[in-house]
Design a protein around this motif. Sequence first.
Motif, PDB file in Angstrom:
ATOM      1  N   PHE A 200      37.256  32.624  45.103  1.00  0.00           N
ATOM      2  CA  PHE A 200      38.626  33.116  44.967  1.00  0.00           C
ATOM      3  C   PHE A 200      38.675  34.579  45.373  1.00  0.00           C
ATOM      4  O   PHE A 200      37.848  35.387  44.934  1.00  0.00           O
ATOM      5  CB  PHE A 200      39.124  32.970  43.520  1.00  0.00           C
ATOM      6  N   PHE A 201      39.657  34.913  46.225  1.00  0.00           N
ATOM      7  CA  PHE A 201      39.842  36.291  46.671  1.00  0.00           C
ATOM      8  C   PHE A 201      41.306  36.655  46.440  1.00  0.00           C
ATOM      9  O   PHE A 201      42.208  35.978  46.955  1.00  0.00           O
ATOM     10  CB  PHE A 201      39.508  36.425  48.159  1.00  0.00           C
ATOM     11  N   GLY A 202      41.561  37.688  45.661  1.00  0.00           N
ATOM     12  CA  GLY A 202      42.944  38.007  45.342  1.00  0.00           C
ATOM     13  C   GLY A 202      43.150  39.475  45.054  1.00  0.00           C
ATOM     14  O   GLY A 202      42.229  40.298  45.144  1.00  0.00           O
ATOM     15  N   TYR A 203      44.383  39.777  44.700  1.00  0.00           N
ATOM     16  CA  TYR A 203      44.773  41.144  44.359  1.00  0.00           C
ATOM     17  C   TYR A 203      45.911  41.015  43.356  1.00  0.00           C
ATOM     18  O   TYR A 203      46.833  40.220  43.555  1.00  0.00           O
ATOM     19  CB  TYR A 203      45.223  41.896  45.615  1.00  0.00           C
ATOM     20  N   PRO A 204      45.894  41.758  42.271  1.00  0.00           N
ATOM     21  CA  PRO A 204      46.876  41.529  41.197  1.00  0.00           C
ATOM     22  C   PRO A 204      48.298  41.917  41.593  1.00  0.00           C
ATOM     23  O   PRO A 204      48.522  42.943  42.229  1.00  0.00           O
ATOM     24  CB  PRO A 204      46.368  42.425  40.058  1.00  0.00           C
ATOM     25  N   ILE A 205      49.238  41.055  41.211  1.00  0.00           N
ATOM     26  CA  ILE A 205      50.662  41.333  41.356  1.00  0.00           C
ATOM     27  C   ILE A 205      51.413  40.391  40.430  1.00  0.00           C
ATOM     28  O   ILE A 205      51.104  39.198  40.349  1.00  0.00           O
ATOM     29  CB  ILE A 205      51.141  41.179  42.824  1.00  0.00           C
TER      30      ILE A 205
ATOM     31  N   ILE B 110      46.295  34.195  37.342  1.00  0.00           N
ATOM     32  CA  ILE B 110      45.386  33.379  38.163  1.00  0.00           C
ATOM     33  C   ILE B 110      44.097  34.156  38.406  1.00  0.00           C
ATOM     34  O   ILE B 110      42.996  33.642  38.203  1.00  0.00           O
ATOM     35  CB  ILE B 110      46.051  32.984  39.497  1.00  0.00           C
ATOM     36  N   SER B 111      44.230  35.408  38.828  1.00  0.00           N
ATOM     37  CA  SER B 111      43.051  36.246  39.060  1.00  0.00           C
ATOM     38  C   SER B 111      42.263  36.470  37.777  1.00  0.00           C
ATOM     39  O   SER B 111      41.022  36.413  37.771  1.00  0.00           O
ATOM     40  CB  SER B 111      43.475  37.601  39.641  1.00  0.00           C
TER      41      SER B 111
ATOM     42  N   ALA C 240      38.099  27.334  49.133  1.00  0.00           N
ATOM     43  CA  ALA C 240      38.423  28.676  48.654  1.00  0.00           C
ATOM     44  C   ALA C 240      39.928  28.853  48.650  1.00  0.00           C
ATOM     45  O   ALA C 240      40.667  28.135  49.328  1.00  0.00           O
ATOM     46  CB  ALA C 240      37.765  29.732  49.541  1.00  0.00           C
ATOM     47  N   MET C 241      40.387  29.837  47.875  1.00  0.00           N
ATOM     48  CA  MET C 241      41.817  30.078  47.762  1.00  0.00           C
ATOM     49  C   MET C 241      42.108  31.541  47.521  1.00  0.00           C
ATOM     50  O   MET C 241      41.224  32.330  47.166  1.00  0.00           O
ATOM     51  CB  MET C 241      42.421  29.233  46.626  1.00  0.00           C
TER      52      MET C 241
END
Length: 354
Positions: free
Chosen positions: A25-30, A36-37, A74-75
Amino acid sequence: MAKKVLMKGNEAIAEAAIASGCLHFFGYPITPQTEISEYMAKRMPKVGGLCLQAESEVAAINMLMGAVSTGARAMTSSSSPGIALKSEGISYIAGCDLPCLIVNVQRGGPGLGGIQPSQSDYYQATRGVGHGDLRLIVVAPSSVQEMASLTAEAFDLADQYRMPAMLLADGALGQMMEPVDFSAFEKRDLPEKTWVTNGTKNHGGKKNIVNSLYIDPNVLENSVRERYERYALLEENEVKYEEFMTEDADIVIVAYGITARIAKSAITELRKNGIKAGLLRPITLWPFPKKVLGELADKTKAFVSVEMSMGQMVDDVRLAVNGKKPVYFYGRTGGIIPSVEEVAAEIKKISETL
């Protein structure tokens, strides 16, 4: 895990992804999808996976492209303006024919807008999520259970048709809590990923190359045409929708996501007062259920697209109905969720003109 678990919608997406074999999982908080993160950060180390908070949305989508090129599930996830930042990378992923899952838990816009629920990214998801001739599989849940089950299905669809999929939800579904049954997922027989970039020893001494750059326009055209042949198969075989009281309906509401739940309650109230209303809920926003809408147009009197936007899906409803019957629109925007009473009042007003 117990058969049914009370979970927040965002958490259900994350757990369903892990249950579906997603270990990257690759993300950035918003807001309103940060859970989810957070959930992935807690769970991934326990299942041998990787959760990485990137330095930006742009970085996250390109990390995702690298991971899925190796064949890994991946997501990434974000909310409206974050998805806009990912648009170039999404186009590259589509151009490389790579399967992945992109989650958009929508908030109000344009610009930074607000953090309340919205459905104003319909155009973005189904029309302009990236440059070039491309499509995304777009699924729209209307319950926390579907937040989970459609996550699993979107991964499978992406793998089967070798293209990115998007789960398009909204802040209300992301934050609400309902029971989820993770044993209810349907599994598909999926093709072997013979295209993965996992070294020459796995491909008879040859190496696979993932690429979206074609200098020769004829080669690029052939690549795009082949992709659209897969899109045509998707349109033929994977359209999903729900009908509710459409058999004798004089007015058919078309709504998706949280708005469809409101519409159902409005229909129940309208029926008590003798107004025959029904619901067509698109579950796949692309491919859109245009065939069934065309069939309904032969027997109903009018359609009303109810959305949390200024009117975006209504264009697809009008195209599907093709002038056979009038198509009306009712919507709220700015993060305001329409009430059952106001939807019912709007349908009642329209029914008096038929």
